[in-house]
Design a protein around this motif. Sequence first.
Motif, PDB file in Angstrom:
ATOM      1  N   THR A  87       3.824   1.597  -1.220  1.00  0.00           N
ATOM      2  CA  THR A  87       4.409   1.789  -2.547  1.00  0.00           C
ATOM      3  C   THR A  87       3.398   2.452  -3.475  1.00  0.00           C
ATOM      4  N   GLN A  88       2.167   1.963  -3.409  1.00  0.00           N
ATOM      5  CA  GLN A  88       1.119   2.548  -4.247  1.00  0.00           C
ATOM      6  C   GLN A  88       0.897   4.010  -3.887  1.00  0.00           C
TER       7      GLN A  88
ATOM      8  N   ASN B  79       4.357  15.186 -10.183  1.00  0.00           N
ATOM      9  CA  ASN B  79       4.740  15.382 -11.580  1.00  0.00           C
ATOM     10  C   ASN B  79       3.723  16.267 -12.301  1.00  0.00           C
TER      11      ASN B  79
ATOM     12  N   SER C 194       3.847  10.715  -6.269  1.00  0.00           N
ATOM     13  CA  SER C 194       4.802  11.158  -7.284  1.00  0.00           C
ATOM     14  C   SER C 194       4.081  11.535  -8.579  1.00  0.00           C
ATOM     15  N   VAL C 195       2.988  10.827  -8.879  1.00  0.00           N
ATOM     16  CA  VAL C 195       2.194  11.175 -10.063  1.00  0.00           C
ATOM     17  C   VAL C 195       1.616  12.580  -9.891  1.00  0.00           C
ATOM     18  N   LYS C 196       1.093  12.835  -8.713  1.00  0.00           N
ATOM     19  CA  LYS C 196       0.519  14.149  -8.423  1.00  0.00           C
ATOM     20  C   LYS C 196       1.573  15.241  -8.485  1.00  0.00           C
TER      21      LYS C 196
ATOM     22  N   LYS D 192       3.055   6.046  -2.553  1.00  0.00           N
ATOM     23  CA  LYS D 192       4.193   6.835  -3.039  1.00  0.00           C
ATOM     24  C   LYS D 192       4.066   7.116  -4.524  1.00  0.00           C
ATOM     25  N   ASP D 193       3.633   6.095  -5.260  1.00  0.00           N
ATOM     26  CA  ASP D 193       3.431   6.273  -6.699  1.00  0.00           C
ATOM     27  C   ASP D 193       2.402   7.351  -6.966  1.00  0.00           C
ATOM     28  N   GLN D 194       1.316   7.274  -6.225  1.00  0.00           N
ATOM     29  CA  GLN D 194       0.242   8.250  -6.402  1.00  0.00           C
ATOM     30  C   GLN D 194       0.731   9.657  -6.106  1.00  0.00           C
TER      31      GLN D 194
ATOM     32  N   ASP E 240       0.825  -1.207   0.000  1.00  0.00           N
ATOM     33  CA  ASP E 240       0.000   0.000   0.000  1.00  0.00           C
ATOM     34  C   ASP E 240       0.859   1.258   0.000  1.00  0.00           C
TER      35      ASP E 240
END
Length: 84
Positions: free
Chosen positions: A69-70, A80, A76-78, A72-74, A67
């Motif tokens: 990791t997900q 970006n 980083s997407v935001k 963190k991805d979310q 969770d």
Amino acid sequence: MHILLLSCIKATELIEKRFYFKLSFKEKLQLKLHTMVCDACTNYEKQSKIIEKGIEMYQKKQHDEIDMTQLKDQISVKLNKTEN
Ligand SMILES: [Zn+2]
């Protein structure tokens, strides 16, 4: 009578089996009766419960990490998106 009286090997098998499968009523009764008269298997049952708890916690921990990791991805997407 002998049908309900398990050997220690059979009893420990049922204790293990319980982790992965639901025991039938007969199996539960057999195990209960056995642990009532057998200290060794009662101890085994206690220990296996502790191990089971440990496995649960370990699995939960891994789940949490996934969770994270997900998440963190979310994030980083935001980030970006904001940068662009
Ligand atoms: Zn036993």
